[in-house]
Design a protein around this motif. Structure first.
Motif, short mmCIF file in Angstrom:
data_model
loop_
_atom_site.label_atom_id
_atom_site.label_comp_id
_atom_site.label_asym_id
_atom_site.label_seq_id
_atom_site.Cartn_x
_atom_site.Cartn_y
_atom_site.Cartn_z
N ILE A 182 0.88 -1.18 0.08
CA ILE A 182 0.13 -0.02 -0.17
C ILE A 182 1.07 1.30 -0.01
N MET A 183 1.86 1.21 0.86
CA MET A 183 2.78 2.32 0.91
C MET A 183 3.57 2.78 -0.22
N LEU A 184 3.82 1.55 -1.03
CA LEU A 184 4.56 1.67 -2.24
C LEU A 184 3.96 2.48 -3.19
N GLY A 185 2.57 2.17 -3.46
CA GLY A 185 1.84 2.92 -4.29
C GLY A 185 1.55 4.36 -4.15
N HIS A 186 1.20 4.54 -2.62
CA HIS A 186 1.07 5.91 -1.96
C HIS A 186 2.33 6.79 -2.02
N GLY A 187 3.52 6.05 -1.96
CA GLY A 187 4.70 6.84 -2.29
C GLY A 187 5.11 7.11 -3.54
N TRP A 188 4.56 6.27 -4.68
CA TRP A 188 4.78 6.66 -5.86
C TRP A 188 3.98 7.79 -6.31
N PHE A 189 2.54 7.72 -5.91
CA PHE A 189 1.68 8.93 -6.31
C PHE A 189 2.31 10.26 -5.58
N MET A 190 2.46 10.27 -4.33
CA MET A 190 3.22 11.45 -3.79
C MET A 190 4.29 12.20 -4.51
N LEU A 191 5.30 10.94 -4.77
CA LEU A 191 6.39 11.37 -5.56
C LEU A 191 6.28 12.34 -6.68
N ILE A 192 5.26 11.44 -7.82
CA ILE A 192 4.81 12.36 -8.85
C ILE A 192 4.06 13.53 -8.67
N LEU A 193 3.50 13.63 -7.57
CA LEU A 193 2.51 14.78 -7.06
C LEU A 193 3.32 15.71 -6.95
N ILE A 194 4.42 15.79 -5.89
CA ILE A 194 5.05 16.84 -5.43
C ILE A 194 6.04 17.28 -6.44
N ALA A 195 6.49 16.36 -7.52
CA ALA A 195 7.33 16.82 -8.53
C ALA A 195 6.64 17.84 -9.54
N SER A 196 5.22 17.51 -9.90
CA SER A 196 4.67 18.25 -10.77
C SER A 196 4.24 19.53 -10.10
N TYR A 197 3.74 19.41 -8.92
CA TYR A 197 3.55 20.80 -8.26
C TYR A 197 4.69 21.64 -8.25
N THR A 198 5.96 21.20 -7.88
CA THR A 198 7.12 21.85 -8.01
C THR A 198 7.57 22.65 -9.40
N ALA A 199 7.36 21.64 -10.24
CA ALA A 199 7.65 22.12 -11.72
C ALA A 199 6.65 22.99 -12.20
N ASN A 200 5.49 23.02 -11.78
CA ASN A 200 4.31 23.89 -12.34
C ASN A 200 4.25 25.19 -11.55
N LEU A 201 4.61 25.15 -10.30
CA LEU A 201 4.46 26.27 -9.43
C LEU A 201 4.99 27.57 -10.18
N ALA A 202 6.40 27.65 -10.36
CA ALA A 202 6.75 28.96 -10.92
C ALA A 202 6.39 29.31 -12.34
N SER A 203 6.29 28.17 -13.07
CA SER A 203 5.88 28.53 -14.66
C SER A 203 4.20 29.08 -14.56
N PHE A 204 3.58 28.53 -13.57
CA PHE A 204 2.08 28.82 -13.71
C PHE A 204 2.07 30.37 -12.77
N LEU A 205 2.77 30.76 -12.05
CA LEU A 205 2.56 31.98 -11.63
C LEU A 205 3.12 33.11 -12.52
N THR A 206 4.13 32.75 -13.42
CA THR A 206 4.66 33.60 -14.45
C THR A 206 3.72 33.70 -15.55
N ALA A 207 3.06 32.50 -16.00
CA ALA A 207 2.10 32.48 -17.10
C ALA A 207 0.91 33.31 -16.71
N ASN A 208 0.71 33.08 -15.57
CA ASN A 208 -0.61 33.84 -15.11
C ASN A 208 -0.28 35.48 -14.96
N ALA A 209 0.82 35.86 -14.66
CA ALA A 209 1.21 37.33 -14.52
C ALA A 209 1.20 37.93 -15.96
N LEU A 210 1.61 36.91 -16.76
CA LEU A 210 1.98 37.38 -17.96
C LEU A 210 0.63 37.44 -18.97
#
Length: 530
Positions: free
Chosen positions: A253-281
């Motif tokens: 169970i935790m193997l699947g949960h850890g993989w889900f959270m890994l992709i989630l955190i990476a996606s959030y981190t990668a998208n945060l700066a670009s989203f705020l920049t694109a939104n501001a422009l």
């Protein structure tokens, strides 16, 4: 013997008529069909070609200039030709060598130095035959348009570009919950649902009263165990993991949960700066289509004396568009009106915009303007000669040669204009909005508020725990202790130095008494006091 054949006069006439009808077209068709297309080559209309040894023989051309950066700069502190510099002046320096000539520069209209119309009038544009002209050619950033070709002779274009829209940089939205913005609300609900499902599954495999393993990291009663596993499921999102599953079911169970959270955190981190920049422009006006599709909704500011007004009139006459615009003396004033909110947008040639944002933008307008959309209304820039002059021909030949050599491309790199150039406006749309790319404290008010709520909630829970512990101690619960009591002392981890030394000496003496050689043995004592 047969009688000789004789033709009457009538028969002879018929024969000749038939012969002419049939034979004459054949004779015409069989003649030289190209003779009617042949023409005699006349003397060339110009006697100067680029690369000639003599060229123009040192002739000095007077040049009427349009002052517009970066094509032509004017420095009033200098004299003569030294006053002028820029891309177009560098082009003339190249033409001097190609055509063996020289140039004398002056401003077309000192009162309206950016006026292309004034520069063209100096070479006779719009004047009648017999009137005087002041210059041999006009230059700057003069658009080669169909209307102007009726007034002057243009060389081949030495550069091609077009207009680009310039609009205000939108204000940055500093909402409290901007840090949630990279994910859609439905996605956040999915994340919460996943953590709840994982908590339930982990509870079923690891709760003390349900697990099949003799040990478990989940503690407390069924209710506290449920809170413990939910905390554990959520803690992986914030990388504060403090438990590990003991059963193989829990591990899967935790193997699947850890993989889900890994992709989630990476996606959030990668998208945060670009989203705020694109939104501001994101701007209301995204290009020329935004102007033509909204009628007179947006107010334009355009410089006077250039091709801007001609372009708007052309768009109105041919496509029926309507525009709301005001004219200014210079393009810098048009930019200022947009930056100060007095106009919604302006448009200018892309090289001018590129150089302005790189070098010319005033400090008070830094990060207040930005180009948007594609380049539109493509146009070439050429040198303009009077209609009574054929000098545009050798100048065109020389420009073609310079283009082949790549010299004009090098000039574009020098002045940071053209297809390879860029403008430093990207950081203006960053969350900081000041061109530094840094976040401001206002960008994290919401995150700070959320953390404060968690801290307050934690203190409240701790207060409840302390009250429960105090109540249990007062009731005589042997497992409880009074608040403020010192925790049980940890067992000693190192023996007293003097005691250890005495024991070592005794052990060594015993070994010597047993027959071992003195000095050949050592004793180390390590133990834990009860």
């Amino acid at each position: 013997a047969s009688a000789p054949v004789t033709w009457s006069t009538r028969e002879m006439q018929r024969f000749l008529t038939a012969f002419l009808v049939v034979a004459l077209p054949l004779l015409v068709l069989g003649g030289d069909a190209t003779k009617g297309r042949r023409q005699t080559i006349a003397t060339p209309i110009n006697d100067v070609f680029h690369g000639d040894i003599d060229g123009f023989g040192g002739r000095v051309f007077s040049v009427s200039l349009q002052i517009i950066h970066p094509f032509v700069f004017l420095d009033e502190t200098k004299e003569g030709n030294e006053r002028f510099s820029g891309y177009t002046i560098d082009l003339f320096d190249l033409l001097k060598d190609e055509l063996k000539c020289d140039f004398e520069y002056f401003v077309g209209d000192p009162d309206e130095p950016e006026s292309a119309h004034a520069a063209l009038e100096a070479v006779g544009a719009g004047k009648e035959v017999g009137e005087e002209r002041e210059a041999d050619l006009a230059a700057g950033m003069i658009h080669m348009t169909a209307n102007r070709t009726r007034l002057v002779h243009f060389t081949t274009p030495y550069m091609s570009s077009g207009y680009v829209m310039v609009v205000p940089v939108p204000k940055v939205d500093r909402g409290l919950w901007n840090f949630f913005a990279p994910f859609d609300g439905l996605l956040w609900l999915l994340v919460i649902f996943e953590m709840i499902v994982v908590a339930i599954a982990f509870y079923l495999t690891e709760a003390p009263h349900l697990t099949v393993h003799p040990e478990t990291d989940v503690e407390g009663s069924p209710v506290m165990a449920a809170a413990d596993v939910f905390y554990f499921s959520c803690s992986l999102l914030t990388c504060t993991l403090d438990k590990s599953p003991r059963t193989w079911g829990g591990k899967v169970i935790m193997l699947g949960h850890g993989w889900f959270m890994l992709i989630l955190i990476a996606s959030y981190t990668a998208n945060l700066a670009s989203f705020l920049t694109a939104n501001a422009l994101t701007t209301r006006i995204t290009g020329w289509d935004s102007i033509t599709s909204t009628g007179t909704q947006y107010k334009l500011a355009i410089p006077r004396g250039t091709a801007h007004k001609d372009f708007l009139e052309f768009e109105e006459g041919h496509y029926g568009f309507e525009f709301n615009f005001v004219e200014t003396d210079t393009f810098e004033e048009a930019f200022s009106m947009v930056a100060e909110g007095k106009a919604d947008a302006t448009f200018e040639d892309e090289p001018v915009v590129q150089y302005y944002f790189e070098e010319d933008v005033p400090d008070e307008y830094n990060c207040k303007l930005m180009p948007v959309g594609r380049v539109f209304a493509p146009v070439g820039y050429g040198l303009a000669f009077s209609l009574d002059s054929q000098d545009f021909i050798p100048f065109s030949q020389a420009i073609v040669h310079i283009l082949e050599l790549g010299d004009l491309t090098r000039l574009q790199y020098k002045w940071e204009i053209g297809p390879g150039a860029s403008t430093q406006t990207e950081l203006c749309g960053s969350p900081g909005g000041d061109g530094s790319g840094a976040f401001f404290a206002q960008d994290f008010w919401g995150l700070t508020l959320m953390t404060s709520l968690f801290v307050i909630a934690g203190l409240i829970v701790n207060g409840v725990e302390r009250h429960a512990a105090k109540k249990a101690a007062a009731a005589g619960d042997p497992a409880a202790r009074e608040l403020g009591d010192a925790p049980p002392a940890e067992p000693a981890r190192k023996a007293d130095v003097s005691l250890e030394s005495a024991i070592q000496k005794g052990v060594v003496q015993g070994l010597v008494n047993a027959g071992h050689t003195p000095g050949a043995v050592t004793a180390t004592v390590g133990y834990v006091l009860p």
